[in-house]
Design a protein around this motif. Structure first.
Motif, PDB file in Angstrom:
ATOM      1  N   GLY A  98      -9.046  12.070  -8.161  1.00 34.36           N
ATOM      2  CA  GLY A  98      -9.230  10.701  -7.700  1.00 34.36           C
ATOM      3  C   GLY A  98      -9.422  10.608  -6.193  1.00 34.36           C
ATOM      4  N   GLU A  99     -10.190   9.624  -5.786  1.00 32.28           N
ATOM      5  CA  GLU A  99     -10.490   9.441  -4.369  1.00 32.28           C
ATOM      6  C   GLU A  99      -9.477   8.539  -3.674  1.00 32.28           C
ATOM      7  N   ASN A 100      -9.191   7.393  -4.284  1.00 35.28           N
ATOM      8  CA  ASN A 100      -8.303   6.401  -3.677  1.00 35.28           C
ATOM      9  C   ASN A 100      -7.134   6.094  -4.604  1.00 35.28           C
ATOM     10  N   LEU A 101      -5.945   5.969  -4.032  1.00 38.74           N
ATOM     11  CA  LEU A 101      -4.784   5.457  -4.756  1.00 38.74           C
ATOM     12  C   LEU A 101      -4.576   4.019  -4.286  1.00 38.74           C
ATOM     13  N   CYS A 102      -4.828   3.087  -5.191  1.00 40.29           N
ATOM     14  CA  CYS A 102      -4.809   1.670  -4.854  1.00 40.29           C
ATOM     15  C   CYS A 102      -3.546   1.003  -5.396  1.00 40.29           C
ATOM     16  N   GLY A 103      -3.350  -0.253  -5.010  1.00 43.27           N
ATOM     17  CA  GLY A 103      -2.272  -1.029  -5.586  1.00 43.27           C
ATOM     18  C   GLY A 103      -1.285  -1.568  -4.578  1.00 43.27           C
ATOM     19  N   PRO A 104      -0.400  -2.452  -5.046  1.00 43.18           N
ATOM     20  CA  PRO A 104       0.597  -3.090  -4.175  1.00 43.18           C
ATOM     21  C   PRO A 104       1.905  -2.306  -4.134  1.00 43.18           C
ATOM     22  N   TYR A 105       1.826  -1.039  -3.767  1.00 47.90           N
ATOM     23  CA  TYR A 105       3.027  -0.201  -3.755  1.00 47.90           C
ATOM     24  C   TYR A 105       3.794  -0.311  -2.434  1.00 47.90           C
ATOM     25  N   HIS A 106       3.639  -1.473  -1.812  1.00 43.34           N
ATOM     26  CA  HIS A 106       4.395  -1.795  -0.593  1.00 43.34           C
ATOM     27  C   HIS A 106       5.712  -2.485  -0.899  1.00 43.34           C
ATOM     28  N   SER A 107       5.793  -3.177  -2.044  1.00 43.07           N
ATOM     29  CA  SER A 107       6.985  -3.951  -2.402  1.00 43.07           C
ATOM     30  C   SER A 107       6.950  -4.259  -3.887  1.00 43.07           C
ATOM     31  N   PRO A 108       8.085  -4.610  -4.482  1.00 42.92           N
ATOM     32  CA  PRO A 108       8.137  -4.846  -5.930  1.00 42.92           C
ATOM     33  C   PRO A 108       7.389  -6.111  -6.348  1.00 42.92           C
ATOM     34  N   LEU A 109       6.703  -6.019  -7.468  1.00 40.70           N
ATOM     35  CA  LEU A 109       6.009  -7.176  -8.033  1.00 40.70           C
ATOM     36  C   LEU A 109       7.017  -8.219  -8.520  1.00 40.70           C
ATOM     37  N   GLY A 110       6.739  -9.463  -8.229  1.00 41.47           N
ATOM     38  CA  GLY A 110       7.530 -10.548  -8.786  1.00 41.47           C
ATOM     39  C   GLY A 110       8.955 -10.634  -8.284  1.00 41.47           C
ATOM     40  N   VAL A 111       9.256  -9.998  -7.167  1.00 38.57           N
ATOM     41  CA  VAL A 111      10.591 -10.065  -6.578  1.00 38.57           C
ATOM     42  C   VAL A 111      10.476 -10.802  -5.245  1.00 38.57           C
ATOM     43  N   PHE A 112      11.271 -11.855  -5.079  1.00 42.43           N
ATOM     44  CA  PHE A 112      11.136 -12.714  -3.904  1.00 42.43           C
ATOM     45  C   PHE A 112      12.468 -12.862  -3.171  1.00 42.43           C
ATOM     46  N   SER A 113      12.371 -12.962  -1.844  1.00 40.26           N
ATOM     47  CA  SER A 113      13.564 -13.114  -1.013  1.00 40.26           C
ATOM     48  C   SER A 113      13.847 -14.576  -0.688  1.00 40.26           C
ATOM     49  N   GLY A 114      12.864 -15.432  -0.883  1.00 39.30           N
ATOM     50  CA  GLY A 114      13.014 -16.836  -0.536  1.00 39.30           C
ATOM     51  C   GLY A 114      12.494 -17.162   0.847  1.00 39.30           C
TER      52      GLY A 114
END
Length: 280
Positions: A98-114
């Motif tokens: 694979g060339e690129n590893l994509c995605g929102p792996y910066h923070s958890p999906l659907g988890v909010f601090s407010g």
């Protein structure tokens, strides 16, 4: 420009059961596919890599993190788990070719601090992602971090924030990407967002405003493709659409109804649409 199809429309784990689908996508005219990396080991992905090679398909990959392996966590053990998760995904991507590893792996999906992202969270994320990028360099895999809309995360939600994170990480193997679905919610217009990312992004998700067939909704497609041409973008254009085939994914992406007549329409009509717009 290279065209791809995100396989999350069908599965979260590609197996030999999906090889006929891969062949159909190749026959349709795609240059590659985008494989979800949520589970699996080296032997499994080596087998998938052999099939991709047999079919003449290139690939990119996509992954996520959860609360237990979040790069923005104040807990050093959780951040180490995030780095380990990134390394696993990078290794599997390399095995796949694979060339690129994509995605929102910066923070958890659907988890909010407010509240919005804090400076401490930004620093923690950058520190983890810089280490991940150095590991990615060893494996010749580019990282393309994805910003989401405000309803899916709070840490990274705009092109400007994504550019700032790229600059803070400051590593040649760490870049961002542009997703037309998320941008349609968060940006004022596509062109300024895309131009602001010039030199910082290496991947594009082509996704309609309702996650259905590209070209059938309200995304400003002409402006989007014109801006991509103006910044001389020449990377992947990957169709990303979501249906109800996978209940867990449908729940995560808030897909409560059918958004297209069939998956076949999404990838056949979607590819024709991309090529027509790019050709203009």
């Amino acid at each position: 420009m290279k065209t791809g199809m995100n396989l999350l429309l069908w599965t979260g784990f590609v197996t030999s059961e999906h090889y006929p689908l891969l062949a159909n996508l190749k026959k349709t005219g795609f240059d590659g596919v985008e494989l979800p990396l949520f589970e699996g080991d080296a032997n499994h992905y080596k087998a998938v890599a052999r099939e991709l090679k047999n079919l003449g398909l290139a690939c990119t990959t996509v992954t996520v993190v959860g609360p237990e392996n979040s790069p923005i966590s104040p807990d050093v053990k959780v951040r180490q788990a995030a780095l380990d998760r990134h390394k696993w995904a990078i290794e599997m991507t390399a095995l796949l070719g694979g060339e690129n590893l994509c995605g929102p792996y910066h923070s958890p999906l659907g988890v909010f601090s407010g509240i919005g992202p804090t400076d401490d969270e930004k620093k923690r994320a950058a520190d983890v992602l810089r280490q991940s990028a150095e590991f990615a360099k060893e494996h010749k895999v580019m990282l393309a971090i994805e910003y989401l809309n405000r309803f899916e995360c709070y840490f990274l939600t705009t092109a400007a924030q994504a550019r700032a994170l790229v600059e803070q990480v400051n590593h040649p193997y760490f870049r961002t990407m542009y997703d037309t679905f998320h941008a349609n919610i968060e940006e004022k217009r596509p062109a300024p967002a895309i131009k602001n990312l010039a030199g910082h992004f290496i991947h594009v998700h082509i996704s309609e405003n309702d996650r259905g067939t590209p070209g059938t909704g309200m995304v400003h497609w002409d402006e989007t493709f014109q801006a991509l041409k103006e910044v001389k973008y020449d990377g992947w254009l990957v169709i990303e659409a979501f249906g109800r085939a996978l209940p867990a994914l449908a729940a995560a992406t808030k897909v409560w109804r059918d958004l297209f007549p069939s998956p076949e329409e999404v990838y056949t009509q979607g590819l024709r649409f991309i090529k027509a717009k790019w050709g203009k």
